[in-house]
Design a protein around this motif. Structure first.
Motif, PDB file in Angstrom:
ATOM      1  N   ARG A  87      48.022  43.387  38.948  1.00  0.00           N
ATOM      2  CA  ARG A  87      48.030  44.106  38.086  1.00  0.00           C
ATOM      3  C   ARG A  87      47.620  45.459  38.607  1.00  0.00           C
ATOM      4  NH1 ARG A  87      46.364  41.614  34.166  1.00  0.00           N
ATOM      5  NH2 ARG A  87      48.295  40.738  33.593  1.00  0.00           N
ATOM      6  N   GLU A  88      46.852  45.127  38.873  1.00  0.00           N
ATOM      7  CA  GLU A  88      45.407  46.588  38.692  1.00  0.00           C
ATOM      8  C   GLU A  88      46.059  47.090  40.643  1.00  0.00           C
ATOM      9  OE1 GLU A  88      43.788  47.807  36.854  1.00  0.00           O
ATOM     10  OE2 GLU A  88      43.741  46.260  36.029  1.00  0.00           O
ATOM     11  N   ARG A 100      49.331  49.042  39.771  1.00  0.00           N
ATOM     12  CA  ARG A 100      48.862  49.955  38.878  1.00  0.00           C
ATOM     13  C   ARG A 100      48.600  51.103  39.625  1.00  0.00           C
ATOM     14  NH1 ARG A 100      46.042  47.365  33.610  1.00  0.00           N
ATOM     15  NH2 ARG A 100      47.610  47.954  31.765  1.00  0.00           N
ATOM     16  N   ILE A 144      53.500  45.181  32.930  1.00  0.00           N
ATOM     17  CA  ILE A 144      53.362  46.991  33.884  1.00  0.00           C
ATOM     18  C   ILE A 144      54.894  46.731  34.017  1.00  0.00           C
ATOM     19  CG2 ILE A 144      51.422  46.385  34.165  1.00  0.00           C
ATOM     20  CD1 ILE A 144      51.868  46.135  36.726  1.00  0.00           C
ATOM     21  N   GLU A 156      55.381  50.226  32.642  1.00  0.00           N
ATOM     22  CA  GLU A 156      54.859  51.985  33.447  1.00  0.00           C
ATOM     23  C   GLU A 156      54.430  52.232  34.424  1.00  0.00           C
ATOM     24  OE1 GLU A 156      49.740  51.287  34.531  1.00  0.00           O
ATOM     25  OE2 GLU A 156      50.352  49.735  33.218  1.00  0.00           O
ATOM     26  N   VAL A 157      55.028  51.223  35.542  1.00  0.00           N
ATOM     27  CA  VAL A 157      54.957  51.581  36.463  1.00  0.00           C
ATOM     28  C   VAL A 157      56.579  51.224  37.276  1.00  0.00           C
ATOM     29  CG1 VAL A 157      53.167  50.237  37.456  1.00  0.00           C
ATOM     30  CG2 VAL A 157      55.452  49.106  37.702  1.00  0.00           C
TER      31      VAL A 157
END
Length: 232
Positions: free
Chosen positions: A103-104, A107, A135, A138-139
């Motif tokens: 995830r990081e 991101r 996510i 978000e992405v």
């Protein structure tokens, strides 16, 4: 030169190209065809695109055999391929041992290069993973989607982004100059796909197609398959 025509998932492109000279020496035939998202290749066969053999996922080959488009007796497994992460060769490799790590990593990327998220095996999986990690929205603006993994990886190699990353079949990553295999997807996000070959029922050159399948799947080519990114 007479050729054997292939419709194949992009995962097998590097292996097929690597064996083309050996096949020509054995049969006198060249190798031609299309490589791309497996769903698109299956639909091309259904639409009567000329092809002597197909290399697609095991599940798709079973469906095409049921549809009487592939000879069941000709079907043979080529090998398994994992969906993996890719970076430009000049960039540091990323490490994602857990879903939180992944995830990081995603991101932190300013561009994410992936194949077709509706028709390709790896692309469909990436879309599911983004949803699973929470996510996807978000992405979404950073996703760079291309018709197949090979194109996505070439575009990643040429990317002017600061922190780009890619995700597709390991074989497509290995076959692309300027790209490095960065690592597997972590447990819970991984995908390993069996790729399988079969002679089509409308093959113009069924004997040569069978000979190519034998070459692709032969025990004496195991090391070459492994170098291309296939596992047993």
């Amino acid at each position: 030169m007479t050729t054997v025509n292939i419709l194949s998932g992009g995962a097998a492109q590097g292996l097929v190209r690597g064996l083309a000279e050996a096949f020509k020496a054995q049969t006198g035939f060249g190798v031609d065809g299309e490589f791309g998202a497996v769903g698109v290749m299956a639909d091309k066969l259904r639409a009567a695109t000329p092809a002597d053999l197909v290399i697609l996922t095991q599940a798709l080959l079973a469906k095409l055999a049921e549809e009487k488009l592939v000879s069941p007796s000709s079907i043979a497994d080529v090998g398994r391929v994992e969906t993996a992460l890719a970076v430009r060769s000049r960039d540091p490799k990323v490490n994602a041992k857990t879903g939180s790590d992944l995830r990081e990593v995603l991101r932190g990327a300013d561009a994410i290069y992936v194949p077709d998220t509706k028709a390709s095996t790896a692309g469909q999986h990436v879309a599911k993973v983004l949803d699973r990690l929470g996510i996807a929205y978000e992405v979404a603006s950073r996703l760079k989607i291309f018709p197949n993994g090979a194109t996505a990886m070439r575009e990643l190699a040429a990317s002017a982004a600061m922190r780009p990353i890619g995700c597709t079949q390991a074989t497509e990553i290995i076959a692309t100059e300027g790209i490095a295999l960065s690592g597997s997807l972590p447990p819970g996000c991984e995908l390993v796909t069996m790729y399988t070959a079969g002679v089509t029922t409308r093959a113009a050159h069924p004997q040569e197609a069978a000979a190519l399948i034998a070459l692709l799947t032969g025990a004496d080519r195991k090391e070459q398959r492994q170098r291309a990114g296939f596992t047993g």
